[in-house]
Scaffold this motif. Sequence first.
Motif, PDB file in Angstrom:
ATOM      1  N   HIS A 129      10.814 -44.844 -42.510  1.00 50.13           N
ATOM      2  CA  HIS A 129      10.800 -46.246 -42.937  1.00 50.13           C
ATOM      3  C   HIS A 129       9.773 -47.063 -42.159  1.00 50.13           C
ATOM      4  CE1 HIS A 129      15.192 -46.101 -44.698  1.00 50.13           C
ATOM      5  NE2 HIS A 129      14.431 -45.109 -45.105  1.00 50.13           N
TER       6      HIS A 129
ATOM      7  N   LEU B  19      12.382 -51.066 -48.607  1.00 51.23           N
ATOM      8  CA  LEU B  19      12.178 -50.694 -47.210  1.00 51.23           C
ATOM      9  C   LEU B  19      11.418 -51.813 -46.513  1.00 51.23           C
ATOM     10  CD1 LEU B  19      11.259 -46.906 -47.524  1.00 51.23           C
ATOM     11  CD2 LEU B  19      13.497 -47.961 -47.162  1.00 51.23           C
TER      12      LEU B  19
ATOM     13  N   CYS C 179      12.372 -50.112 -38.234  1.00 55.09           N
ATOM     14  CA  CYS C 179      13.547 -49.340 -38.626  1.00 55.09           C
ATOM     15  C   CYS C 179      13.265 -47.885 -38.278  1.00 55.09           C
ATOM     16  CB  CYS C 179      13.834 -49.486 -40.115  1.00 55.09           C
ATOM     17  SG  CYS C 179      15.181 -48.394 -40.670  1.00 55.09           S
TER      18      CYS C 179
ATOM     19  N   HIS D 188      19.958 -48.560 -42.496  1.00 49.86           N
ATOM     20  CA  HIS D 188      18.785 -48.907 -41.708  1.00 49.86           C
ATOM     21  C   HIS D 188      19.173 -49.225 -40.270  1.00 49.86           C
ATOM     22  CE1 HIS D 188      16.404 -49.116 -45.406  1.00 49.86           C
ATOM     23  NE2 HIS D 188      17.347 -49.882 -45.932  1.00 49.86           N
TER      24      HIS D 188
ATOM     25  N   GLY E 200      16.585 -54.298 -45.564  1.00 55.93           N
ATOM     26  CA  GLY E 200      16.777 -53.540 -46.784  1.00 55.93           C
ATOM     27  C   GLY E 200      17.287 -54.447 -47.898  1.00 55.93           C
TER      28      GLY E 200
END
Length: 228
Positions: free
Chosen positions: A117, A32, A112, A56, A26
């Motif tokens: 994500h 992302l 993640c 995350h 991140g």
Amino acid sequence: MQFTTAALLTLLGAVSAQKVHVVSVGSTNGTLAFSPDSVTADVGDMLQFQFRGGNHSVAQSNFDNPCSPIADHTNTTGIFSGYQPVAASQAMGMIPTYTVMVAAKTPLWFYCSQAKHCQAGMVMVVNENTAANSSRSLANFKALAKVQTANVAPSTAAGGSASTNTTSGSTSGTDSSSGSTTSSGSDSTTSGSAASAASSAVATGAATTIGVSSSMGLLGVVAAMLML
Ligand SMILES: [Cu+2]
């Protein structure tokens, strides 16, 4: 003073072959992504995930089942950092880190597990090997991740535990080095769990060699906090 220097040199000499590959997870503006999202690592190298923003995780899948714990599809337990909310640490002037040791040259696939994500491309590979299998590329992994209906987090306490080591290093220049980290090892095949956030480390930046001793399994795990 002389004794301290000599002791440090001995420590550094003992681990000089071991590299630490830093991966940012991140960012402060909501990216992302893992950066870099492709890492080439030797057996014995460390991967240090530095959580830079948001909330995350780092979880392990296999190539064929992105966004899903590897344990759901194979006998491998896999690694899982748990969720790492950066804001909570920033109040203390630190960021969370999660470090694993690479113990095989075969490709390792990570994602993640937060929200969607993984589908959004927050995935990465260690030791991509398209020479062995051209279809197993990071690009194809991302494409496969994109069409997954679910993003599944591993159950938190994966893997076994082993002894705890404490190691220390020092800071110099722009290289990073760790202060003290507490590591919890793992069992045989690709496992381990990040138990607790441990104390301080200093500096940021490029991968370097640090004094991380390891009597760890295939993927040893170190959870620590890194000072901003
Ligand atoms: Cu994420």
